[in-house]
Design a protein around this motif. Sequence first.
Motif, PDB file in Angstrom:
ATOM      1  N   GLU A  17       8.000 -97.971   3.128  1.00 57.96           N
ATOM      2  CA  GLU A  17       7.006 -97.104   3.764  1.00 57.96           C
ATOM      3  C   GLU A  17       6.097 -97.915   4.678  1.00 57.96           C
ATOM      4  O   GLU A  17       5.794 -97.499   5.806  1.00 57.96           O
ATOM      5  N   LEU A  18       5.667 -99.090   4.227  1.00 57.98           N
ATOM      6  CA  LEU A  18       4.802 -99.948   5.040  1.00 57.98           C
ATOM      7  C   LEU A  18       5.523-100.420   6.293  1.00 57.98           C
ATOM      8  O   LEU A  18       4.954-100.438   7.391  1.00 57.98           O
ATOM      9  N   LEU A  19       6.785-100.801   6.152  1.00 62.46           N
ATOM     10  CA  LEU A  19       7.570-101.239   7.312  1.00 62.46           C
ATOM     11  C   LEU A  19       7.692-100.109   8.339  1.00 62.46           C
ATOM     12  O   LEU A  19       7.585-100.338   9.552  1.00 62.46           O
ATOM     13  N   ALA A  20       7.921 -98.880   7.860  1.00 58.59           N
ATOM     14  CA  ALA A  20       8.008 -97.739   8.777  1.00 58.59           C
ATOM     15  C   ALA A  20       6.681 -97.523   9.497  1.00 58.59           C
ATOM     16  O   ALA A  20       6.645 -97.280  10.717  1.00 58.59           O
ATOM     17  N   HIS A  37      14.267 -97.030   6.713  1.00 62.78           N
ATOM     18  CA  HIS A  37      13.030 -97.203   5.960  1.00 62.78           C
ATOM     19  C   HIS A  37      12.514 -95.884   5.385  1.00 62.78           C
ATOM     20  O   HIS A  37      12.082 -95.838   4.229  1.00 62.78           O
ATOM     21  N   TYR A  38      12.554 -94.814   6.177  1.00 62.99           N
ATOM     22  CA  TYR A  38      12.102 -93.515   5.663  1.00 62.99           C
ATOM     23  C   TYR A  38      12.995 -93.040   4.516  1.00 62.99           C
ATOM     24  O   TYR A  38      12.512 -92.486   3.527  1.00 62.99           O
ATOM     25  N   ARG A  39      14.293 -93.242   4.647  1.00 62.67           N
ATOM     26  CA  ARG A  39      15.197 -92.817   3.571  1.00 62.67           C
ATOM     27  C   ARG A  39      14.919 -93.610   2.294  1.00 62.67           C
ATOM     28  O   ARG A  39      14.832 -93.032   1.201  1.00 62.67           O
ATOM     29  N   ALA A  40      14.764 -94.925   2.426  1.00 59.50           N
ATOM     30  CA  ALA A  40      14.505 -95.761   1.252  1.00 59.50           C
ATOM     31  C   ALA A  40      13.121 -95.507   0.659  1.00 59.50           C
ATOM     32  O   ALA A  40      12.907 -95.705  -0.541  1.00 59.50           O
ATOM     33  N   GLY A  42      11.781 -92.587   0.483  1.00 56.04           N
ATOM     34  CA  GLY A  42      11.758 -91.275  -0.154  1.00 56.04           C
ATOM     35  C   GLY A  42      11.212 -90.167   0.717  1.00 56.04           C
ATOM     36  O   GLY A  42      10.629 -89.207   0.200  1.00 56.04           O
ATOM     37  N   TYR A  43      11.409 -90.262   2.047  1.00 57.10           N
ATOM     38  CA  TYR A  43      10.970 -89.224   2.981  1.00 57.10           C
ATOM     39  C   TYR A  43      12.195 -88.651   3.702  1.00 57.10           C
ATOM     40  O   TYR A  43      12.477 -89.020   4.850  1.00 57.10           O
ATOM     41  N   PRO A  44      12.945 -87.768   3.057  1.00 59.27           N
ATOM     42  CA  PRO A  44      14.202 -87.295   3.644  1.00 59.27           C
ATOM     43  C   PRO A  44      14.035 -86.540   4.967  1.00 59.27           C
ATOM     44  O   PRO A  44      14.881 -86.657   5.855  1.00 59.27           O
ATOM     45  N   THR A  45      12.935 -85.769   5.101  1.00 63.69           N
ATOM     46  CA  THR A  45      12.742 -85.007   6.334  1.00 63.69           C
ATOM     47  C   THR A  45      12.517 -85.943   7.522  1.00 63.69           C
ATOM     48  O   THR A  45      13.134 -85.777   8.590  1.00 63.69           O
ATOM     49  N   LEU A  46      11.646 -86.926   7.339  1.00 66.70           N
ATOM     50  CA  LEU A  46      11.413 -87.897   8.409  1.00 66.70           C
ATOM     51  C   LEU A  46      12.673 -88.718   8.682  1.00 66.70           C
ATOM     52  O   LEU A  46      12.992 -89.034   9.842  1.00 66.70           O
ATOM     53  N   ALA A  47      13.403 -89.057   7.618  1.00 64.71           N
ATOM     54  CA  ALA A  47      14.646 -89.807   7.786  1.00 64.71           C
ATOM     55  C   ALA A  47      15.666 -89.000   8.581  1.00 64.71           C
ATOM     56  O   ALA A  47      16.380 -89.540   9.445  1.00 64.71           O
ATOM     57  N   ALA A  48      15.735 -87.695   8.319  1.00 63.27           N
ATOM     58  CA  ALA A  48      16.679 -86.842   9.048  1.00 63.27           C
ATOM     59  C   ALA A  48      16.334 -86.788  10.534  1.00 63.27           C
ATOM     60  O   ALA A  48      17.228 -86.862  11.392  1.00 63.27           O
TER      61      ALA A  48
END
Length: 233
Positions: A17-20, A37-40, A42-48
């Motif tokens: 999260e910090l890296l993102a 980074h978003y997927r790892a 735990g932010y699936p919507t942002l990752a998508a």
Amino acid sequence: ETLAARVSPDSTRQIHELLAQVLVAHGDDDPEALFDHYRAAGYPTLAATQAAAAAAKASGVLAFDLAATFYRHALHLHPDAGERAEWSTGLARALENAGRPVEAADAYLDAAVQAPGADRLEWRRKAAELLLIGGQIDRGLAAIDDVLRTVGVRLASGPQAALASLALRRLLLRLRGIELRARPNAPITQGDLLRIDACWSMTVGMAMVDSLRAADVNVRQLLWALRVGDPYR
């Protein structure tokens, strides 16, 4: 890997999260990294969203297999996204450009379910064309016949009917000629273009399998294209 294995899952999520956040704050245009980074984190919507951006970026540099992978990630991570139809279409185009017609056809059919009226028929047409090109003849014929009927075209019932239709339309074409006559003020409807394009899909998809019916539909397509006056068609 040895060091990463000693980091707790909660700490790992916080680090990602910090890296993102740092990448976004610096304005880095790196959707692939943000996706990871978003997927790892735990932010699936942002990752998508970032996966879709990475897919578009990959398509722009002709990396179509990579683009297809990212579009699939986007659809998997956020299946209810408002952009689902757009992402499904992007996946279909990437697979088509990568030379994978049957997979592309399935993606176009998925996009058609989400798309508005005119696009729905267009994606079904594309799916039918790619199924035929990909050797899925029974599925492709059923799909293209459905599309052709929707736009008011019926396939010949058999070889004799196709031959008679072909002979008649070849005669009409000879009488008319093949020069394109400019019609600057004539309205061209979406239905006209869909009918022509559906016939073209049948022609290219069936030319090596059912050449007689393909030739019949090809002449119909040419006559309609000349009548409409659209230069591309």
